[in-house]
Design an enzyme around this catalytic site. Structure first.
Site, PDB file in Angstrom:
ATOM      1  CD  GLU A  55      -2.918  -0.670   2.495  1.00 37.15           C
ATOM      2  OE1 GLU A  55      -2.800   0.386   3.155  1.00 37.15           O
ATOM      3  OE2 GLU A  55      -3.665  -1.591   2.832  1.00 37.15           O
ATOM      4  CG  ASP A  66      -4.016   8.040   7.764  1.00 34.20           C
ATOM      5  OD1 ASP A  66      -3.961   6.805   7.889  1.00 34.20           O
ATOM      6  OD2 ASP A  66      -4.239   8.611   6.693  1.00 34.20           O
TER       7      ASP A  66
END
Length: 283
Positions: A55, A66
């Site tokens: 990724e 995040d």
């Protein structure tokens, strides 16, 4: 299957790992962190260190899903000049040496919208991208990008969370291709980890609704956690732990040191060894 009727790189890799009797190690890195050359060196080294799928985070100013570690990585990357076009160029550079390892871009909708959705999907596929995780596009808004992604033979990977209920689960999974990404905690990346019991309960619930491979992410930091996730599901995603190792290796000015790449890849090797050993025990 993609538009041409051929299996995608993602499907092929999961099928090969299933034949081997083990789960996948999926590693995450933020493109351009801390600079383009170091980031590309890590990317090129990941398959040899044991990453089965990769990724690549697309740096964005407001990465809402995040945690602090990846937020700081995005800030470093943007300071280093990261753009969506630059990330695609990095994938093209990687593909010049590796035609087999699946690459998934993980990011947010705004940079794609600014780039142009049709153009982005075409350019991403031409650069060697295999799949997309667009964190802030829910299934209800999938028609914003799903037709273009499908036309470009890009897998569109969905996030499923512990809060995704039985009524919503089939809807989320209906438009998913490639694999299902199970967000094992409620909250942002890298803050805590799910328990073994929670994972053991969640995996069968999701499997009832899909035949796609299932990867577990968010909160997987140690080789032991990665091994358990890959054994319970079909893959483990490790991101924040690698970003933290990279960040700790930088000098006072935030620049890569001579051993930055080695430190990150050594950590990937230890994760990969654990995932492979767990697969052999379970097989």
């Amino acid at each position: 299957m993609n538009q041409t009727g051929a299996a995608s790189r993602i499907a092929e890799r999961f099928a090969a790992l299933k034949r081997e009797g083990r789960g996948a190690l999926i590693t995450y890195l933020q493109a351009y962190d801390p600079d383009p050359a170091c980031s590309l060196a890590i990317l090129r080294g990941l398959p040899g260190a044991g990453a089965d799928l990769i990724e690549i985070g697309v740096p964005f100013t407001d990465p809402m899903a995040d945690g602090p570690s990846i937020q700081r990585a995005a800030q470093r990357a943007l300071k280093a000049g990261a753009t969506l076009a630059g990330v695609l160029a990095m994938v093209r550079d990687f593909r010049a040496q590796d035609a087999a390892t699946p690459v998934i871009l993980m990011g947010y909708y705004n940079p794609i919208l600014s780039y142009g959705i049709d153009r982005f999907c075409c350019d991403a596929a031409a650069s060697g991208v295999d799949g997309l995780i667009v964190v802030d596009v829910p299934p209800e808004e999938a028609d914003e990008i799903e037709p273009q992604a499908r036309a470009a033979s890009l897998d569109l990977i969905r996030l499923v969370a512990p809060t995704t209920d039985e009524a919503r689960l089939p809807r989320v999974l209906a438009a998913t291709t490639g694999f299902v990404y199970y967000v094992s905690i409620t909250g942002i990346t890298g803050t805590r980890s799910a328990t073994s019991a929670q994972l053991a309960e969640a995996v069968p619930r999701i499997r009832r609704h899909t035949d796609l491979p299932l990867a577990i992410g968010f909160g997987i930091r140690t080789p032991q956690q990665a091994a358990e996730a890959a054994r319970l599901a079909d893959g483990a995603v490790v991101g924040t732990a690698l970003v933290d190792t990279l960040a700790a290796s930088l000098d006072e000015a935030g620049r890569a040191r001579p051993d930055t790449v080695r430190q990150v890849l050594d950590q990937v090797r230890s994760l990969a060894e654990a995932v492979r050993a767990a697969g052999k025990q379970a097989a």
